[in-house]
Design a protein around this motif. Structure first.
Motif, PDB file in Angstrom:
ATOM      1  N   ARG A  29       0.842  -1.205   0.000  1.00 44.29           N
ATOM      2  CA  ARG A  29       0.000   0.000   0.000  1.00 44.29           C
ATOM      3  C   ARG A  29       0.873   1.250   0.000  1.00 44.29           C
ATOM      4  N   ARG A  30       2.005   1.166   0.691  1.00 37.62           N
ATOM      5  CA  ARG A  30       2.923   2.306   0.754  1.00 37.62           C
ATOM      6  C   ARG A  30       3.744   2.450  -0.527  1.00 37.62           C
ATOM      7  N   SER A  31       4.216   1.322  -1.053  1.00 36.37           N
ATOM      8  CA  SER A  31       5.098   1.385  -2.222  1.00 36.37           C
ATOM      9  C   SER A  31       4.343   1.477  -3.546  1.00 36.37           C
ATOM     10  N   HIS A  32       3.115   0.992  -3.590  1.00 31.13           N
ATOM     11  CA  HIS A  32       2.300   0.985  -4.818  1.00 31.13           C
ATOM     12  C   HIS A  32       0.872   1.428  -4.454  1.00 31.13           C
ATOM     13  N   PRO A  33       0.702   2.683  -4.057  1.00 30.47           N
ATOM     14  CA  PRO A  33      -0.594   3.122  -3.526  1.00 30.47           C
ATOM     15  C   PRO A  33      -1.768   3.016  -4.496  1.00 30.47           C
ATOM     16  N   SER A  34      -1.535   3.053  -5.771  1.00 34.42           N
ATOM     17  CA  SER A  34      -2.656   2.996  -6.716  1.00 34.42           C
ATOM     18  C   SER A  34      -2.945   1.583  -7.223  1.00 34.42           C
ATOM     19  N   ASP A  35      -2.119   0.614  -6.875  1.00 33.87           N
ATOM     20  CA  ASP A  35      -2.304  -0.751  -7.376  1.00 33.87           C
ATOM     21  C   ASP A  35      -2.987  -1.617  -6.320  1.00 33.87           C
ATOM     22  N   LEU A  38      -2.488  -5.498  -6.580  1.00 33.31           N
ATOM     23  CA  LEU A  38      -1.205  -5.948  -6.038  1.00 33.31           C
ATOM     24  C   LEU A  38      -1.259  -5.980  -4.517  1.00 33.31           C
ATOM     25  N   GLN A  39      -1.849  -4.976  -3.913  1.00 32.25           N
ATOM     26  CA  GLN A  39      -1.980  -4.942  -2.451  1.00 32.25           C
ATOM     27  C   GLN A  39      -2.785  -6.134  -1.951  1.00 32.25           C
ATOM     28  N   VAL A  40      -3.888  -6.422  -2.629  1.00 28.85           N
ATOM     29  CA  VAL A  40      -4.736  -7.556  -2.245  1.00 28.85           C
ATOM     30  C   VAL A  40      -3.976  -8.867  -2.421  1.00 28.85           C
TER      31      VAL A  40
END
Length: 119
Positions: A29-35, A38-40
């Motif tokens: 969530r921190r490194s790829h906030p719009s993806d 990927l977070q899920v």
């Protein structure tokens, strides 16, 4: 077992109490906030890809599958590499990852296809 709803998925996640997936998701969530997909995938890193595919789509399932043991080349895809890096960093138990319930809205949006369900 195939997960049919976000409610079922939340119950499954509550049963996996070590917190690693939660830490991985928080890092992503921190490194790829719009993806969000990927977070899920980070949140579900320890779950069978085929069980979540119908609910969360091909991309999330592929990321989870390609990160797991026996994956063909987990570093061939930049997203899979990011997932692997976060999984390694998430082994640190001291990381504040928030609470599982914070992820329900994101899971609901990904399940609804709000992020395009890209391959």
């Amino acid at each position: 077992m195939v997960v049919g709803s976000v409610g079922e998925l939340m119950e499954l996640l509550r049963g996996h109490g070590d917190g690693h997936g939660l830490r991985v998701a928080a890092l992503l969530r921190r490194s790829h906030p719009s993806d969000k997909e990927l977070q899920v995938a980070g949140l579900l890193i320890h779950h069978p890809a085929e069980a979540i595919r119908p609910l969360l789509g091909e991309r999330v399932a592929r990321l989870v599958r390609d990160h797991g043991p026996g994956a063909p080349d987990p570093w061939a895809d930049p997203d899979t590499e990011s997932l692997g890096d976060a999984a390694e960093a998430g082994r640190s138990a001291g990381l504040d990852a928030g609470v599982l319930e914070d992820w329900r809205p994101v899971l609901e949006l990904v399940a609804a296809g709000a992020y395009g369900r890209t391959a």
